[in-house]
Scaffold this active site. Structure first.
Site, PDB file in Angstrom:
ATOM      1  N   CYS A 150       0.885  -1.157   0.000  1.00  0.00           N
ATOM      2  CA  CYS A 150       0.000   0.000   0.000  1.00  0.00           C
ATOM      3  C   CYS A 150       0.928   1.213   0.000  1.00  0.00           C
ATOM      4  O   CYS A 150       1.488   1.550   1.040  1.00  0.00           O
ATOM      5  CB  CYS A 150      -0.905  -0.001   1.229  1.00  0.00           C
TER       6      CYS A 150
ATOM      7  N   CYS B  48      -0.740   4.320   2.191  1.00  0.00           N
ATOM      8  CA  CYS B  48      -0.890   4.241   3.655  1.00  0.00           C
ATOM      9  C   CYS B  48      -0.401   2.877   4.117  1.00  0.00           C
ATOM     10  O   CYS B  48       0.805   2.634   4.075  1.00  0.00           O
ATOM     11  CB  CYS B  48      -2.299   4.606   4.122  1.00  0.00           C
ATOM     12  N   SER B  49      -1.292   1.990   4.541  1.00  0.00           N
ATOM     13  CA  SER B  49      -0.813   0.717   5.091  1.00  0.00           C
ATOM     14  C   SER B  49      -1.869  -0.374   4.963  1.00  0.00           C
ATOM     15  O   SER B  49      -1.947  -1.267   5.799  1.00  0.00           O
ATOM     16  CB  SER B  49      -0.454   0.898   6.560  1.00  0.00           C
ATOM     17  N   CYS B  50      -2.702  -0.295   3.921  1.00  0.00           N
ATOM     18  CA  CYS B  50      -3.796  -1.257   3.743  1.00  0.00           C
ATOM     19  C   CYS B  50      -3.257  -2.691   3.721  1.00  0.00           C
ATOM     20  O   CYS B  50      -2.292  -2.981   3.006  1.00  0.00           O
ATOM     21  CB  CYS B  50      -4.551  -0.946   2.458  1.00  0.00           C
TER      22      CYS B  50
END
Lengths: 205, 218
Positions: free
Chosen positions: A114, A117-119
């Site tokens: 991602c 962000c940090s999906c």
């Protein structure tokens, strides 16, 4: 409070400058306010921490992968409709509402990132590790996936095609790694033990 | 917005920090942070797109200076203030001000159901999909100053639709109070050379999930 002046142009910076700079104290201050105002239930916080500490994690994903390796019908279902197939094992919900499974083969190696962000697919893998959330991984894997794999100790044959899935929406991706050599004849539970977290993100074999 | 969070393809961040024995939470405050973020979602004062955009609005220096969960707790504080759930005076004092104690919407026994249900982003949409699998598409070159999920490295590039995901909440609207405004969502595959030039390996590709209004006929 230890905040450079340029922060003050930015929305929310009034809040930032009022917060303790030490993260543990910052969290304590917010927690105190939320509990005193009755905005959160302390038992609900404990239940949430317990969920991520003990209940969801990569063992779930490993179970699904091992089932795919031993049950061709399940594998076909997983590749066709991962949300439904994973749901049948009880792996569904927050940050895994819409799942897609991608299969590694001799010809194609898949990786997940991602960049924005940090999906990450929580129901099957739990919360993401530090490396997945790092600036280094997020910036590099899309532009130099083979070099990133080398850092994980993975050397793919030169001809292997690498596909990197950047999770820019609410679709979450699970990599089905190739079955490891020498694991033929193991049962599903034994196979699940051999499936690593990183292999289901494509950062290991 | 073109901020530091959009880091695909950037140079200079060094080696991947791999820790094979990493705990789920490095410290108690990290677990507390995750728990408070999720528990506060139950008030439904903001959505996931607003939450992401709150972090994107940190200055680049601030963003890079914080650990991952520091960003989470700090953006939670921003959202609490913006939603008028907590005042700046309360933040400054680290204590609740005067006022009646409220009843939290999320109780411990409701946690498993909340986790299990999640919040699906798929929506029904009467409009049919403009693109089919195999279609060639070119992405927008716009530079929105608000929230967007089309990273800079994939703007103005030509790719191929590989999956039609159905209609989903459109973050560019949803992050700014524009409601769900659902659009069809597609996985779009770009060759590594289209994105990065001729030094990239010819067979490699990057696939992104992109909303219909990001895409044009190629």
């Amino acid at each position: 409070m230890n905040k450079p002046d340029h922060d003050h142009h930015h929305h929310g910076s009034a809040t930032h400058s009022l917060l303790p700079s030490d993260p543990a104290l910052r969290v304590k201050a917010i927690e105190t306010i939320l509990l005193e105002k009755g905005l959160v239930d302390p038992d609900a916080l404990d239940a949430l921490i317990d969920t991520f500490q003990n209940k969801v994690g990569p063992r779930n994903g490993a179970q699904a992968v091992a089932k795919a390796w031993t049950d061709p019908e399940f594998k076909a279902w997983l590749l066709d409709d991962a949300s439904a197939a994973l749901s049948s094992l009880g792996f569904t919900g927050m940050q895994g509402e819409h799942m897609v499974a991608v299969e590694n083969t001799e010809a194609v190696h898949n990786m997940v990132v991602c960049t924005l962000c940090s999906c990450y697919p929580w129901p099957v893998l739990g919360l993401p590790p530090q490396w997945y959330k790092s600036e280094a991984y997020r910036s590099r894997v899309v532009i130099e996936p083979r070099a990133v794999l080398e850092e994980f100790g993975v050397s793919l044959p030169e001809g292997t095609e690498i596909r990197v899935w950047d999770s820019t929406a609410e679709i979450r991706y699970l990599v089905i790694p190739m079955q490891l050599e020498g694991t033929e004849g193991l049962n599903e539970a034994e196979l699940a033990e051999r499936v690593s977290r990183d292999s289901m993100v494509g950062a290991a074999l | 917005m073109n901020s530091i969070h959009d880091m695909g393809g950037m140079h200079g961040f060094g080696a991947i920090p791999i820790d094979e024995n990493e705990p789920v939470f490095h410290d108690e405050w990290e677990g507390k942070t995750v728990a408070m973020r999720i528990a506060m979602n139950a008030w439904r004062k903001w959505n996931i797109d607003m939450a992401r955009h709150t972090v994107e609005r940190f200055s680049p220096g601030e963003y890079l200076g914080m650990s991952y969960y520091e960003r989470w707790i700090t953006s939670l504080a921003d959202m609490l203030v913006e939603a008028d759930l907590v005042s700046l005076a309360e933040i400054a004092n680290g204590r609740a001000g005067p006022g009646e104690k409220q009843t939290p919407p999320l109780t411990a026994d409701a946690v498993p159901v909340m986790i299990k249900n999640g919040r699906p982003s798929a929506r029904e949409l009467d409009i049919s999909a403009r693109f089919q699998v195999g279609a060639a598409v070119r992405t927008n070159t716009d530079n929105p100053t608000g929230h967007t999920r089309l990273p800079r490295y994939a703007r103005g590039r030509t790719g191929e639709i590989v999956i039609c995901h159905g209609a989903h909440v459109f973050p560019d609207a949803s992050a700014h109070g524009g409601g769900d405004a659902p659009q069809h969502l597609y996985a779009v595959r770009f060759s590594a050379r289209e994105l990065w030039g001729n030094s990239a390996e010819p067979k490699n590709s990057v696939i992104l999930d992109l909303w219909e209004s990001y895409l044009n006929n190629a």
